[in-house]
Design an enzyme around this catalytic site. Structure first.
Site, mmCIF file in Angstrom:
data_model
loop_
_atom_site.group_PDB
_atom_site.id
_atom_site.type_symbol
_atom_site.label_atom_id
_atom_site.label_comp_id
_atom_site.label_asym_id
_atom_site.label_seq_id
_atom_site.Cartn_x
_atom_site.Cartn_y
_atom_site.Cartn_z
ATOM 1 N N ASP A 12 -57.404 -24.957 22.187
ATOM 2 C CA ASP A 12 -58.804 -24.598 22.447
ATOM 3 C C ASP A 12 -59.217 -23.630 21.343
ATOM 4 O OD1 ASP A 12 -61.271 -24.241 23.931
ATOM 5 O OD2 ASP A 12 -60.510 -22.312 24.603
ATOM 6 N N SER A 13 -60.498 -23.230 21.360
ATOM 7 C CA SER A 13 -60.950 -22.237 20.389
ATOM 8 C C SER A 13 -60.364 -20.856 20.707
ATOM 9 C CB SER A 13 -62.475 -22.152 20.405
ATOM 10 O OG SER A 13 -62.915 -21.795 21.696
ATOM 11 N N TYR A 44 -66.429 -22.520 19.140
ATOM 12 C CA TYR A 44 -66.580 -23.879 18.625
ATOM 13 C C TYR A 44 -67.957 -24.445 18.985
ATOM 14 C CZ TYR A 44 -61.677 -24.997 17.328
ATOM 15 O OH TYR A 44 -60.442 -25.078 16.718
ATOM 16 N N GLY A 45 -68.468 -23.985 20.110
ATOM 17 C CA GLY A 45 -69.658 -24.614 20.689
ATOM 18 C C GLY A 45 -70.889 -24.584 19.808
ATOM 19 N N CYS A 75 -60.597 -28.273 25.432
ATOM 20 C CA CYS A 75 -61.877 -27.715 25.008
ATOM 21 C C CYS A 75 -62.904 -28.845 25.066
ATOM 22 C CB CYS A 75 -61.721 -27.201 23.578
ATOM 23 S SG CYS A 75 -63.267 -26.756 22.779
ATOM 24 N N ASN A 76 -63.986 -28.625 25.789
ATOM 25 C CA ASN A 76 -65.018 -29.665 25.890
ATOM 26 C C ASN A 76 -65.680 -29.915 24.539
ATOM 27 O OD1 ASN A 76 -65.981 -30.428 28.966
ATOM 28 N ND2 ASN A 76 -64.867 -28.498 28.842
ATOM 29 N N GLU A 156 -64.597 -14.564 26.110
ATOM 30 C CA GLU A 156 -63.580 -14.334 25.084
ATOM 31 C C GLU A 156 -63.411 -12.830 24.821
ATOM 32 O OE1 GLU A 156 -62.103 -17.298 23.790
ATOM 33 O OE2 GLU A 156 -60.667 -15.886 22.971
ATOM 34 N N CYS A 188 -67.043 -26.326 30.198
ATOM 35 C CA CYS A 188 -66.437 -25.525 29.140
ATOM 36 C C CYS A 188 -65.217 -24.888 29.783
ATOM 37 C CB CYS A 188 -67.401 -24.449 28.647
ATOM 38 S SG CYS A 188 -66.617 -23.243 27.545
ATOM 39 N N THR A 189 -64.086 -24.972 29.111
ATOM 40 C CA THR A 189 -62.849 -24.514 29.736
ATOM 41 C C THR A 189 -62.775 -22.991 29.865
ATOM 42 O OG1 THR A 189 -61.775 -24.705 27.575
ATOM 43 C CG2 THR A 189 -61.515 -26.548 29.103
ATOM 44 N N HIS A 190 -63.709 -22.276 29.243
ATOM 45 C CA HIS A 190 -63.768 -20.823 29.449
ATOM 46 C C HIS A 190 -64.338 -20.476 30.834
ATOM 47 C CE1 HIS A 190 -63.203 -20.468 25.098
ATOM 48 N NE2 HIS A 190 -63.126 -19.155 25.220
HETATM 49 N N1 DGL Z 1 -63.698 -23.649 25.702
HETATM 50 C C1 DGL Z 1 -64.452 -24.451 24.860
HETATM 51 C C2 DGL Z 1 -65.167 -25.587 25.527
HETATM 52 O O1 DGL Z 1 -64.663 -26.080 26.510
HETATM 53 C C3 DGL Z 1 -65.106 -23.866 23.646
HETATM 54 C C4 DGL Z 1 -65.990 -22.695 23.805
HETATM 55 C C5 DGL Z 1 -66.413 -22.239 22.416
HETATM 56 O O2 DGL Z 1 -65.527 -21.927 21.621
HETATM 57 O O3 DGL Z 1 -67.628 -22.266 22.138
HETATM 58 O O4 DGL Z 1 -66.170 -26.060 25.068
#
Ligand code: DGL
Length: 270
Positions: A12-13, A44-45, A75-76, A156, A188-190
């Site tokens: 993931d990021s 990443y988003g 990570c989505n 984060e 989003c996995t966060h």
């Molecule tokens: N956890 C990530 C997701 O599922 C990325 C969040 C990010 O880095 O913007 O999209």
């Protein structure tokens, strides 16, 4: 050829994928895990597709060098931007799993004709990946998606349980796009890290769908299908790598994996 004692690679990021790694650990305690958090490049988003793809390929190279039998894109945003590319790139060397398909399968099976909300990064929401996958399955689910770009960087930073978090969550969830929904997908996995606050906002009347357990179950099925489940008796080992050392990653990793955490810093160019 993939063999059962090879590890599962998860990336993931940053800390978000730890929600998936934790579910994998619970569901498949004998698997060894190599986790990579690309903390140097998060979030990443908000990045473009080619940029996310270039990060993802470097991470795949790393995970393949670690002999991973599966690459789980936890990570989505990376699943949206790079799943097809990674599958082609990795070929026969490893199985590739994303975090979107297991959720889409459950939506298609249990939520026909429902009004479902979805929150995710700009990358995930603007790609309409969930809508397109449901459409391909002929599903009449009314999906209302909202980009919530402040959430992942906030999480984060370790901001999960304070007033700032609370007001950002409320501001987003009050958006008219999300009116009258029966369930909300955390795309989003966060976001599972703030699931309780989201459920409280809805007074527990809206189901909050966290894909991490669904993804872990899909992984278990895949390992069984391919006959590559690790049958060792001892608990699997977990190794964490980050592209930039951050305290918040280390804190979150400790929160999820009580065991002693060895965080290794791995230098990538670019
Ligand atoms: N956890 C990530 C997701 O599922 C990325 C969040 C990010 O880095 O913007 O999209």
């Amino acid at each position: 050829m993939m063999i059962s004692h090879q590890p599962i690679g998860i990336f993931d990021s940053g800390v978000g994928g730890l929600t998936v790694a934790h579910a994998v650990r619970t569901c498949l305690p004998h698997e060894d895990i190599v986790y990579f958090g690309d903390t140097l490049h998060l979030p990443y988003g908000d990045k473009s597709v080619p940029t996310i793809q270039s990060y993802a390929i470097k991470i795949c190279d790393f995970l393949l060098k670690k002999h991973c039998k599966v690459i789980l894109i936890a990570c989505n945003s990376a699943s949206t931007a790079a799943y097809d590319l990674i599958k082609d790139y990795v070929g026969e060397q490893a199985q590739v799993l994303d975090v979107i398909d297991p959720v889409v399968t459950v939506l298609a099976a249990h939520y026909t004709h429902a009004n479902i909300g979805l929150i995710g990064t700009r990358q995930t929401v603007s790609s309409r990946v969930y809508e397109n996958k449901l459409y391909a399955l002929n599903q009449t689910i009314h999906l209302k998606s909202l980009a919530t770009p402040l959430l992942a960087p906030m999480i984060e930073e370790g901001y999960c349980h304070n007033k700032i978090t609370q007001s950002v969550i409320e501001e987003y969830l009050h958006d008219p796009v999300l009116e009258n929904i029966q369930a909300l997908v955390l795309a989003c996995t966060h976001y599972p890290l703030i699931k309780d606050q989201i459920s409280q906002f809805y007074k527990n009347k809206v189901e909050v769908i966290d894909g991490s357990v669904l993804v872990a179950n899909r992984l278990m099925q895949l390992l069984l299908e391919k006959n590559i489940k690790n049958e060792q008796k001892k608990q699997g080992e977990v190794h964490f790598y980050v592209s930039d050392y951050t305290d918040s990653f280390s804190q979150s990793a400790k929160l999820f994996f009580q065991d002693k955490i060895q965080l290794e810093h791995c230098l990538f160019e670019g």
